[in-house]
Design an enzyme around this catalytic site. Structure first.
Site, PDB file in Angstrom:
ATOM      1  N   GLY A 239     -53.134  25.571  27.963  1.00 53.32           N
ATOM      2  CA  GLY A 239     -52.133  26.613  27.772  1.00 53.32           C
ATOM      3  C   GLY A 239     -51.276  26.489  26.536  1.00 53.32           C
ATOM      4  N   PRO A 290     -56.962  21.712  27.141  1.00 56.23           N
ATOM      5  CA  PRO A 290     -56.678  22.697  26.106  1.00 56.23           C
ATOM      6  C   PRO A 290     -57.930  23.437  25.663  1.00 56.23           C
ATOM      7  CG  PRO A 290     -56.910  20.554  25.121  1.00 56.23           C
ATOM      8  CD  PRO A 290     -57.088  20.354  26.594  1.00 56.23           C
ATOM      9  N   ARG A 292     -57.559  27.099  23.700  1.00 59.34           N
ATOM     10  CA  ARG A 292     -57.062  27.833  22.528  1.00 59.34           C
ATOM     11  C   ARG A 292     -56.502  26.911  21.437  1.00 59.34           C
ATOM     12  NH1 ARG A 292     -55.337  33.042  23.065  1.00 59.34           N
ATOM     13  NH2 ARG A 292     -55.051  32.677  25.290  1.00 59.34           N
ATOM     14  N   ARG A 328     -59.702  40.673  22.326  1.00 57.64           N
ATOM     15  CA  ARG A 328     -58.303  40.293  22.619  1.00 57.64           C
ATOM     16  C   ARG A 328     -57.280  41.403  22.371  1.00 57.64           C
ATOM     17  NH1 ARG A 328     -55.744  37.154  20.235  1.00 57.64           N
ATOM     18  NH2 ARG A 328     -54.424  36.387  21.898  1.00 57.64           N
ATOM     19  N   TYR A 332     -55.535  42.084  25.892  1.00 55.33           N
ATOM     20  CA  TYR A 332     -54.233  41.426  26.090  1.00 55.33           C
ATOM     21  C   TYR A 332     -53.195  41.885  25.082  1.00 55.33           C
ATOM     22  CZ  TYR A 332     -57.313  37.522  27.708  1.00 55.33           C
ATOM     23  OH  TYR A 332     -58.243  36.715  28.280  1.00 55.33           O
ATOM     24  N   CYS A 359     -67.005  53.745  21.006  1.00 56.15           N
ATOM     25  CA  CYS A 359     -66.490  54.999  21.572  1.00 56.15           C
ATOM     26  C   CYS A 359     -65.450  54.725  22.650  1.00 56.15           C
ATOM     27  CB  CYS A 359     -67.651  55.809  22.133  1.00 56.15           C
ATOM     28  SG  CYS A 359     -68.936  56.003  20.901  1.00 56.15           S
TER      29      CYS A 359
HETATM   30  C1  LIG Z   1     -58.594  28.791  30.671  1.00 53.93           C
HETATM   31  C2  LIG Z   1     -58.171  27.519  31.266  1.00 53.93           C
HETATM   32  C3  LIG Z   1     -57.688  26.485  30.450  1.00 53.93           C
HETATM   33  C4  LIG Z   1     -57.494  26.609  28.971  1.00 53.93           C
HETATM   34  O1  LIG Z   1     -56.430  27.441  28.610  1.00 53.93           O
HETATM   35  P1  LIG Z   1     -55.946  27.493  27.073  1.00 53.93           P
HETATM   36  O2  LIG Z   1     -54.809  28.445  27.107  1.00 53.93           O
HETATM   37  O3  LIG Z   1     -57.087  28.016  26.281  1.00 53.93           O
HETATM   38  O4  LIG Z   1     -55.540  26.129  26.679  1.00 53.93           O
HETATM   39  C5  LIG Z   1     -57.352  25.297  31.068  1.00 53.93           C
HETATM   40  N1  LIG Z   1     -57.484  25.113  32.397  1.00 53.93           N
HETATM   41  C6  LIG Z   1     -57.948  26.094  33.208  1.00 53.93           C
HETATM   42  C7  LIG Z   1     -58.080  25.832  34.648  1.00 53.93           C
HETATM   43  C8  LIG Z   1     -58.297  27.327  32.669  1.00 53.93           C
HETATM   44  O5  LIG Z   1     -58.748  28.289  33.473  1.00 53.93           O
END
Ligand SMILES: *Cc1c(COP(=O)(O)O)cnc(C)c1O
Length: 429
Positions: A239, A290, A292, A328, A332, A359
Site C-alpha cells: 500500500g 509492496p 506499486r 487506471r 480509479y 468506443c
Molecule cells: C494488492 C495487494 C497488495 C499490494 O498493494 P500495493 O498498493 O500495490 O502495494 C498487497 N497485499 C495484498 C493482500 C493485496 O491485495
C-alpha cells in the site's frame, strides 16, 4: 529515483532513447527501468533492516516473467492472488516456499495447486475459507500453513476502490473475531497450522498515519496470538504510495528539497523509521507486500498521437493507446503525467483531452489538462505506468496487447512480444 529523464532534448529510460524504442518496436509500448525496480526493492529492504523481515512483492502490480525473475534474483518473496500468479512465479524461478496467497475467493483447484507446491502461507479472508482449506488439506493428507487477514477498520484515506481496511470492505475478518477464530482453528481444524497474521489496509497511501494507526491497533492482538498459538510472522501488507504528479522532476534532488514536509509524499525511509521501532521487539518475522512502490514509477507507456480533433467545446488529442492498455484513469480516476518524448522548448501549454480510440467516453488519459504541444505523428509518454498498467490490460475492442521492454543501462530487451491478430483469436472456434 525512477530512471526517466531528458538527455539532449529527448526522453530516455536509463541510457536508452524512448523514441528509438518506439521506432523499433512500435506503439503503444510499455517500457520499464530495471535499475529503478532494483533500487526500490533495495531501499525498502534497507529501511526495514532493523527488524527480521521479508519483502513479498505483490505480483498483481506487474507480473511479467522478467520482472519477477529480476526481483527473485534480489531475494524477493511473492504475494500472489491466484493460481495463475503462482504458476508465473514458479516459471520465473521464484520459490513457492516464499509465496503467500491472498484473496477472498480461492478455488478448490487453486488451493490444491498451492498445497502441492508448498507455499509459505494461505492468507485467509473468512472463517468459511479457513474451514474449507482445512477440509481440502485433509483430503490430500497435508497440513496447510495459514494466516488470517485482520480487517482493522482503519481509514486508509485513499480512493474508495483501493481502500481495503474498513469494515464495509469485503476484505479480511473483523478485528474482534480474530482471537476466537484462532482458538477454533487450534481446537477443530487439524489440517491447518496457523503460522501468522496478515493485514493490508489499502493501496496508494500517501500518509504514514493510517499505517501507524493500523499497526498500533493490531500489536496487542498479534502479541496475544504469538503467546497462545506460537505464530511466527506478521504481514503488515503493502500500500505504500508513489508520486504520480511531477514525475520527471520528482526523480531529482532539487524537486525534493524544494518541497515542504507536508508536500513531500511518504518516503520509504520515513515508513521504516516510523514502523520499525514499533514492531522490532515483537519476536515476529515481518512480511511486507509492496506492489506499486516497487514498480509504479519504474514504467512508462509510450503512445503515438494520431490526430488532433478540435471540437466546439474541447480539443482532443487522439493517441494509439487506450483504456484497454492502461485502465487506471477510467477505473480509479488515476493520474498519469503526460510528457512528449521530444523535450518541449517554448513552455507554452494548451488545454487538451488526451483520449484513446476505444468506443467509450471513459477512454481518456486526461481531461482539460494544460500540456506542452505535441503533434500528430509524435510520441508521448504516460508516466508512472509500471504498476497496474499492463496487468490490467485487456483485448477490449479486439486490440492486441502492447509489447513490453525492460531497460537495464544501455540494454533494452523485449520481455513480451506485441500480440498479433492471430493471437487475438487463438483458442476460439
Ligand atoms: C494488492 C495487494 C497488495 C499490494 O498493494 P500495493 O498498493 O500495490 O502495494 C498487497 N497485499 C495484498 C493482500 C493485496 O491485495
Amino acid at each position: 529515483m525512477h530512471g526517466f529523464s531528458y538527455k539532449n532534448g529527448e526522453l530516455f529510460c536509463e541510457d536508452v532513447s524512448l523514441q528509438s524504442l518506439a521506432e523499433e518496436h512500435g506503439t503503444p509500448l510499455y517500457v520499464y527501468s530495471g535499475g529503478t525496480i532494483t533500487d526500490h526493492f533495495t531501499r525498502l529492504d534497507k529501511a526495514l533492516s532493523g527488524v527480521s523481515h521479508e519483502v513479498a512483492y505483490a505480483v498483481k502490480a506487474n507480473s511479467n516473467l522478467s520482472v519477477l525473475r529480476l526481483l527473485a534474483s534480489k531475494g524477493a518473496g511473492f504475494d500472489i492472488v491466484s493460481g495463475g500468479e503462482l504458476f508465473r512465479v514458479i516459471k520465473a524461478g521464484g520459490d513457492p516456499a516464499h509465496c503467500t496467497f491472498a484473496g477472498v475467493g480461492k478455488t478448490r483447484e487453486e488451493i490444491i495447486y498451492a498445497l502441492e507446491k508448498g507455499i509459505y502461507s494461505f492468507n485467509v479472508e473468512s472463517e468459511e475459507e479457513l474451514r474449507y482449506l482445512n477440509e481440502v488439506a485433509g483430503e490430500l493428507g497435508k497440513i496447510a500453513p495459514a494466516a488470517v487477514r485482520v480487517n482493522p477498520n482503519v481509514d486508509a484515506k485513499t480512493h474508495k476502490y483501493i481502500s481495503t481496511g474498513k469494515s464495509e470492505n469485503k476484505f479480511g475478518v473483523d478485528f474482534g473475531r480474530i482471537a476466537d477464530l484462532y482458538d477454533s482453528a487450534a481446537a477443530e481444524m487439524p489440517n491447518v497450522k496457523m503460522r501468522g497474521l496478515q493485514m493490508h489496509i489499502g493501496s496508494q497511501l500517501t500518509s504514514i498515519d493510517p499505517f501507524i494507526e493500523a499497526v498500533e491497533k493490531v500489536i496487542p492482538l498479534v502479541t496475544a496470538l504469538k503467546a497462545k498459538h506460537s505464530i511466527e510472522f506478521w504481514s503488515i501488507g503493502g500500500g505504500i504510495g508513489i508520486v504520480y504528479q511531477d514525475s520527471l522532476a520528482s526523480g531529482s534532488p532539487d524537486w525534493w528539497s524544494a518541497k515542504s514536509d507536508s508536500e513531500r509524499p511518504l518516503t520509504i525511509e520515513k515508513y521504516g523509521e516510523e514502523l520499525v521501532p514499533r514492531i522490532k521487539d515483537l519476536g515476529l518475522k515481518i512480511l511486507l507486500e509492496p506492489g506499486r512502490y516497487i514498480v509504479g514509477n519504474a514504467g512508462a507507456l509510450i503512445t503515438r498521437c494520431l490526430y488532433e480533433k478540435k471540437g466546439s467545446a474541447k480539443t482532443f488529442r487522439i493517441v494509439d493507446a487506450a483504456m484497454n492498455d492502461l485502465i487506471r484513469p477510467a477505473l480509479y480516476e488515476g493520474h498519469h503525467d503526460i510528457v512528449p518524448l521530444k523535450e518541449p522548448t517554448d513552455g507554452e501549454l494548451t488545454k487538451v483531452d488526451v483520449v484513446g480510440p476505444i468506443c467509450e467516453s471513459g477512454d481518456f488519459f486526461c481531461q482539460d489538462r494544460p500540456l506542452p504541444d505535441f503533434r500528430p505523428g509524435e510520441n508521448i509518454a504516460l508516466m508512472s505506468a509500471g504498476a497496474y498498467g499492463f496487468t490490467m490490460a485487456s483485448n477490449y475492442n479486439s486490440r492486441p496487447l502492447p509489447a513490453e521492454i525492460l531497460v537495464e543501462g544501455e540494454d533494452a530487451t523485449v520481455i513480451r512480444k506485441r500480440q498479433t491478430l492471430e493471437d487475438l483469436i487463438a483458442g476460439e472456434l
